[in-house]
Motif scaffolding. Structure first.
Motif, mmCIF file in Angstrom:
data_model
loop_
_atom_site.group_PDB
_atom_site.id
_atom_site.type_symbol
_atom_site.label_atom_id
_atom_site.label_comp_id
_atom_site.label_asym_id
_atom_site.label_seq_id
_atom_site.Cartn_x
_atom_site.Cartn_y
_atom_site.Cartn_z
ATOM 1 N N LEU A 174 18.082 -0.443 -11.003
ATOM 2 C CA LEU A 174 17.386 -1.485 -10.314
ATOM 3 C C LEU A 174 16.492 -2.529 -11.157
ATOM 4 C CD1 LEU A 174 17.343 -2.531 -7.254
ATOM 5 C CD2 LEU A 174 15.299 -0.842 -6.961
ATOM 6 N N SER A 175 15.757 -1.343 -11.808
ATOM 7 C CA SER A 175 14.252 -2.059 -12.160
ATOM 8 C C SER A 175 15.262 -3.938 -13.493
ATOM 9 C CB SER A 175 13.806 -1.314 -13.043
ATOM 10 O OG SER A 175 13.000 -0.260 -12.567
ATOM 11 N N ARG A 176 16.298 -2.936 -14.457
ATOM 12 C CA ARG A 176 16.911 -3.890 -15.048
ATOM 13 C C ARG A 176 17.328 -5.533 -13.480
ATOM 14 N NH1 ARG A 176 19.781 -0.637 -18.720
ATOM 15 N NH2 ARG A 176 18.527 0.321 -20.210
ATOM 16 N N LEU A 177 18.000 -5.116 -12.645
ATOM 17 C CA LEU A 177 18.403 -5.989 -12.527
ATOM 18 C C LEU A 177 17.690 -6.743 -10.863
ATOM 19 C CD1 LEU A 177 21.004 -5.445 -9.356
ATOM 20 C CD2 LEU A 177 18.879 -6.815 -8.790
ATOM 21 N N LEU A 178 16.639 -6.662 -10.973
ATOM 22 C CA LEU A 178 15.522 -7.080 -10.551
ATOM 23 C C LEU A 178 14.277 -8.114 -11.721
ATOM 24 C CD1 LEU A 178 13.425 -4.951 -7.719
ATOM 25 C CD2 LEU A 178 14.925 -5.938 -7.485
ATOM 26 N N GLY A 179 15.045 -6.837 -12.690
ATOM 27 C CA GLY A 179 13.926 -8.183 -13.841
ATOM 28 C C GLY A 179 14.865 -9.045 -13.922
ATOM 29 N N GLU A 180 16.203 -9.426 -13.872
ATOM 30 C CA GLU A 180 17.302 -10.989 -13.699
ATOM 31 C C GLU A 180 16.548 -11.741 -13.308
ATOM 32 O OE1 GLU A 180 21.092 -9.305 -15.011
ATOM 33 O OE2 GLU A 180 20.315 -8.519 -16.526
ATOM 34 N N MET A 181 16.434 -10.620 -11.919
ATOM 35 C CA MET A 181 16.965 -11.789 -10.197
ATOM 36 C C MET A 181 15.042 -12.457 -10.221
ATOM 37 S SD MET A 181 17.491 -10.243 -6.282
ATOM 38 C CE MET A 181 15.787 -9.809 -6.228
ATOM 39 N N GLN A 182 14.456 -11.478 -11.031
ATOM 40 C CA GLN A 182 12.751 -12.909 -10.318
ATOM 41 C C GLN A 182 12.275 -13.175 -11.397
ATOM 42 O OE1 GLN A 182 11.247 -8.594 -9.681
ATOM 43 N NE2 GLN A 182 11.403 -8.479 -7.280
ATOM 44 N N VAL A 183 12.904 -13.296 -13.041
ATOM 45 C CA VAL A 183 12.194 -13.506 -14.067
ATOM 46 C C VAL A 183 11.586 -14.675 -13.813
ATOM 47 C CG1 VAL A 183 14.760 -14.320 -15.051
ATOM 48 C CG2 VAL A 183 11.987 -13.596 -16.606
ATOM 49 N N LEU A 184 12.630 -16.038 -13.166
ATOM 50 C CA LEU A 184 12.207 -17.649 -12.821
ATOM 51 C C LEU A 184 10.868 -17.265 -12.365
ATOM 52 C CD1 LEU A 184 11.793 -20.265 -13.180
ATOM 53 C CD2 LEU A 184 13.422 -20.554 -11.314
ATOM 54 N N GLN A 185 10.696 -16.541 -10.684
ATOM 55 C CA GLN A 185 9.693 -16.626 -9.930
ATOM 56 C C GLN A 185 8.675 -16.266 -10.610
ATOM 57 O OE1 GLN A 185 8.884 -17.891 -7.157
ATOM 58 N NE2 GLN A 185 10.437 -19.070 -6.152
ATOM 59 N N ARG A 186 8.843 -14.623 -11.206
ATOM 60 C CA ARG A 186 7.146 -14.594 -12.104
ATOM 61 C C ARG A 186 6.759 -15.557 -12.563
ATOM 62 N NH1 ARG A 186 6.631 -8.856 -9.682
ATOM 63 N NH2 ARG A 186 7.686 -8.267 -8.661
ATOM 64 N N THR A 187 7.853 -15.981 -13.605
ATOM 65 C CA THR A 187 7.181 -16.563 -14.552
ATOM 66 C C THR A 187 6.837 -18.209 -14.277
ATOM 67 O OG1 THR A 187 9.134 -16.264 -15.795
ATOM 68 C CG2 THR A 187 7.523 -17.658 -17.071
ATOM 69 N N HIS A 188 7.319 -18.241 -13.527
ATOM 70 C CA HIS A 188 6.567 -19.859 -12.858
ATOM 71 C C HIS A 188 6.218 -19.678 -11.005
ATOM 72 C CE1 HIS A 188 7.499 -21.427 -16.719
ATOM 73 N NE2 HIS A 188 9.151 -21.262 -16.685
ATOM 74 N N PRO A 189 5.658 -19.024 -11.269
ATOM 75 C CA PRO A 189 5.133 -18.795 -9.538
ATOM 76 C C PRO A 189 5.178 -20.005 -8.706
ATOM 77 C CG PRO A 189 3.505 -17.553 -10.785
ATOM 78 C CD PRO A 189 4.289 -18.082 -12.035
ATOM 79 N N GLY A 190 6.098 -20.352 -7.724
ATOM 80 C CA GLY A 190 5.565 -21.103 -6.478
ATOM 81 C C GLY A 190 6.186 -22.777 -7.342
ATOM 82 N N ALA A 191 7.032 -21.778 -7.527
ATOM 83 C CA ALA A 191 8.419 -23.560 -9.025
ATOM 84 C C ALA A 191 9.186 -23.799 -7.544
ATOM 85 C CB ALA A 191 8.736 -22.713 -10.535
ATOM 86 N N SER A 192 9.330 -24.974 -8.145
ATOM 87 C CA SER A 192 10.467 -25.890 -7.092
ATOM 88 C C SER A 192 11.200 -26.572 -7.585
ATOM 89 C CB SER A 192 9.914 -25.964 -5.470
ATOM 90 O OG SER A 192 9.025 -27.370 -6.116
ATOM 91 N N TRP A 193 12.290 -26.931 -7.172
ATOM 92 C CA TRP A 193 13.216 -27.688 -7.859
ATOM 93 C C TRP A 193 12.626 -28.883 -8.171
ATOM 94 C CZ3 TRP A 193 16.387 -25.905 -11.194
ATOM 95 C CH2 TRP A 193 16.854 -25.176 -11.206
#
Length: 255
Positions: A236-255
């Motif tokens: 699960l840690s690995r799965l969440l690392g992939e799933m959350q990387v964009l939001q964690r790197t750029h909090p609040g980012a939007s297209w």
């Protein structure tokens, strides 16, 4: 925004089911461009989208109930693995196609009975979500069940792969029907169905399909547990690392 644990029973159960669906959706979309045929790739993508839709509805219901200003994205992307409450079954790695289909079938047999039970929930929001989800999950179960029969009653190799997947995954099924103080209290007030009733219905479906597939569940298995309360494995840690990387790197980012 920090997401804190909740003590509200309905919120706890809704989060458990939201986490179940979002984690399995993430597993399924990993098959895109990797399946053996285009039709199956589209099918798995569509099932994943259905599960994401269920997760969004549940996370939104939790956000409204909590009233803290959190959004569905906060619950999906800004919690650590120990804060997730999904059952261990859905976080297991995809493995080969047979492994994915057996995992999906064991899950779908549970999800179908859960959503059917929630149709009459005394919580109107959960009942409304179930009204849509039950139709989607009925298709999911037909799809995965058909593949389990096709693989199990197919070639010697496909049978062996399906049986190996069943042997490996069976120990994660007992947790699906566990009860605790949260569940027991909500069963008493008609919010969620009784896990024992779910188990009986799940058993009937699983026994029927595995019989057609010539597959046999392993005997004397020690069931794994802990997912509903936040105890997970490295997968699960690995799965969440992939799933959350964009939001964690750029909090609040939007297209």
């Amino acid at each position: 925004m920090t997401v804190h644990p909740t003590d509200d029973p309905i919120t706890t159960v809704a989060l458990r089911q939201a986490d179940r669906t979002v984690v399995l959706a993430q597993r399924l979309v990993s098959w895109i461009t990797h399946t053996h045929e285009l039709e199956e790739e589209i099918a798995l993508a569509n099932i994943g989208v259905d599960l994401l839709g269920q997760a969004r509805a549940l996370y939104s219901a939790v956000a409204e109930r909590e009233g803290t200003g959190l959004t569905e994205d906060d619950y999906a992307y800004h919690r650590d693995d120990w804060q997730f409450r999904n059952p261990l079954l859905v976080e297991q790695a995809n493995g080969d196609f047979a492994h994915t289909m057996v995992r999906q079938f064991l899950h779908d047999a549970y999800a179908t009975e859960l959503w059917n039970g929630l149709l009459t929930s005394t919580d109107e929001r959960l009942a409304a979500i179930a009204g849509k989800a039950v139709k989607e999950t009925a298709y999911h179960l037909r799809h995965s069940g058909t593949w389990v029969v096709r693989l199990g009653d197919g070639t010697p190799e496909s049978h062996d792969r399906a049986q190996d997947a069943l042997d490996r995954l069976w120990r994660f099924t007992g947790e699906l029907f566990e009860s605790d103080d949260v569940v027991a209290g909500l069963v008493a007030t008609g919010v969620v169905p009784d896990p024992e009733d779910l188990r009986r219905r799940w058993d009937a479906t699983v026994d029927r399909v595995l019989g057609q597939a010539t597959l046999v569940p392993p005997a004397d298995v020690v069931m794994a547990t802990g997912g509903w309360s936040g105890h997970h494995g490295e997968a699960l840690s690995r799965l969440l690392g992939e799933m959350q990387v964009l939001q964690r790197t750029h909090p609040g980012a939007s297209w």
